[in-house]
Design a protein around this motif. Structure first.
Motif, PDB file in Angstrom:
ATOM      1  N   LEU A 194       0.856  -1.043  -0.021  1.00 61.24           N
ATOM      2  CA  LEU A 194       0.058   0.067  -0.232  1.00 61.24           C
ATOM      3  C   LEU A 194       0.845   1.336   0.103  1.00 61.24           C
ATOM      4  CD1 LEU A 194      -2.622   1.434   0.149  1.00 61.24           C
ATOM      5  CD2 LEU A 194      -2.530   1.354   2.870  1.00 61.24           C
ATOM      6  N   TYR A 236      -8.600  -0.406   1.519  1.00 62.26           N
ATOM      7  CA  TYR A 236      -7.823  -1.060   0.382  1.00 62.26           C
ATOM      8  C   TYR A 236      -7.472  -2.626   0.731  1.00 62.26           C
ATOM      9  CZ  TYR A 236      -6.751   3.640  -0.588  1.00 62.26           C
ATOM     10  OH  TYR A 236      -6.912   5.080  -1.149  1.00 62.26           O
ATOM     11  N   ASP A 254      -2.529   4.123  -3.484  1.00 60.12           N
ATOM     12  CA  ASP A 254      -2.878   2.836  -4.421  1.00 60.12           C
ATOM     13  C   ASP A 254      -2.070   1.463  -3.772  1.00 60.12           C
ATOM     14  OD1 ASP A 254      -3.819   1.588  -6.624  1.00 60.12           O
ATOM     15  OD2 ASP A 254      -2.914   2.813  -7.975  1.00 60.12           O
TER      16      ASP A 254
END
Length: 391
Positions: free
Chosen positions: A332, A348, A377
């Protein structure tokens, strides 16, 4: 003539009376149109500026994510490399006491460790062979709670131009107390270094060099002997014979983990991916908030692969960790530019572990991310272990 002249003067006077400039209403209309045009230009400029900041932030995020995974792939491709008999050799570990926690007689190429969000390590595999730095609690320099740790065992050639350098200058027998070599390329071997001697047969030996090395970099060859007494080795007996065709390789254990750098940026703690090699720690890439690892194990009597947590009971039974043939890694990544309209409340998924923002509820081992108006992301890769043993 007089009449014509009078007519021209009348027309000239009338024309001059009509050239009096803009009225107040016309001026205000023009000013309003100009204001709209300026506002449009400013709006476009600000939008382009925000777009450029977003694109730059995303580009940095993607570059860091790809670079981090590339660095880890390099080590994973080297895992359990043992020279000419890679994949078919049994490594005799002379360094570790067979009765100690974490002892691995088979010298697995990889191991991974789970640390949950409250700072507790999974029972398997034992973490005794990880350094105190990696085992430390969630402080600067310690492995982060909720993030996995990956250990990669490998060897490397000391002379890329000549894979056989260094060469033995004499036989190594079961009664020998040292390994004589014709060179110490780049002075890579030092007292305390760990080396593997392998002779392209069924066995290889891993030992710690226990004598001081006299070496002058840049002026090869540096002939030397590598001793292996009991100040650094549990066993001091090489129970086979090695001849001039044998290889001497430098052994490394690279441990990858996420930890706090101790720095802050825009109000955020800066987390980073670290690589510790034989006790020496180096920060590799900043902005890595979490890491999750899955181990790919070939299913017995089958061509299929099962991906499991590092603590999986079957994986940690007997020598099954040695049978690991692939690794999945997910990172991450976090940016530090404040480019979002609001706090990042997204959840996530790193392989199968959920990482929600602060204020959310952690699910499983994934922990929490720091939320905030920054970009994040997930980057992941699946790496086949080139040097995994054949079964």
């Amino acid at each position: 003539m007089t009449s014509a002249k009078h007519t021209q003067e009348s027309l000239g006077g009338r024309a001059s009376r009509h050239q009096t400039g803009l009225s107040l209403i016309e001026f205000m209309v023009a000013l309003l149109i100009g204001a709209f045009l300026v506002l449009g230009v400013v709006t476009v400029f600000l939008a382009n500026k925000d777009s450029a900041r977003l694109e730059n932030s995303l580009a940095r995020l993607q570059e860091n994510g790809r670079f981090a995974l590339d660095l880890m792939r390099e080590d994973l491709h080297q895992a359990q490399y043992l020279g000419c008999n890679t994949g078919d050799v049994f490594v005799i570990n002379m360094i570790e006491d067979p009765n100690s926690a974490g002892f691995s007689a088979t010298l697995e190429g990889i191991r991974a460790y789970e640390r949950n969000g409250t700072g507790t390590w999974a029972a398997n595999p034992p973490v005794a062979d990880l350094s105190a730095t990696v085992q430390a609690a969630e402080t600067a320099g310690g492995a982060r709670n909720g993030s996995d740790v990956l250990s990669i065992r490998m060897t490397e050639l000391m002379n890329e131009d000549d894979p056989n350098d260094p060469l033995l200058t004499g036989l190594v027998l079961p009664t020998s107390t040292n390994v004589p070599i014709d060179d110490n390329p780049d002075c890579a071997i030092e007292e305390g270094s760990r080396v593997v001697i392998t002779g392209c047969n069924l066995t290889a030996h891993l030992f710690e060099v226990t004598n001081a090395q006299s070496c002058t970099a840049g002026t090869p060859p540096n002939a030397t002997t590598l001793e292996f007494d009991n100040t650094g080795n549990f066993s001091t007996s090489i129970n086979t014979t090695y001849d001039a065709e044998s290889q001497v390789l430098l052994y490394e254990e690279a441990v990858w983990y996420v930890a706090d750098t101790g720095r802050d940026r825009n109000g955020f703690d800066v987390w980073a991916l670290y690589r510790e090699v034989n006790g020496t720690t180096q920060e590799m890439i900043e902005g890595v908030e979490h890491m999750q690892v899955k181990i790919g194990q070939r299913v017995s009597l089958s061509d299929s692969i099962r991906y499991v947590d590092p603590s999986d009971a079957t994986l940690n039974t007997g020598n099954n960790y040695e049978g690991a043939i692939s690794v999945r890694v997910a990172l991450l990544m976090q940016g530090f530019d404040l480019i979002r309209d609001g706090d990042d409340a997204r959840v996530y998924v790193l392989i199968d572990e959920q990482v929600p923002g602060i204020g959310g509820t952690a699910v499983g081992q994934g922990g929490l991310h720091a939320s905030g108006a920054v970009q994040r992301d997930v980057f992941s890769t699946n790496v086949t272990l080139r040097n995994a043993p054949e079964f």
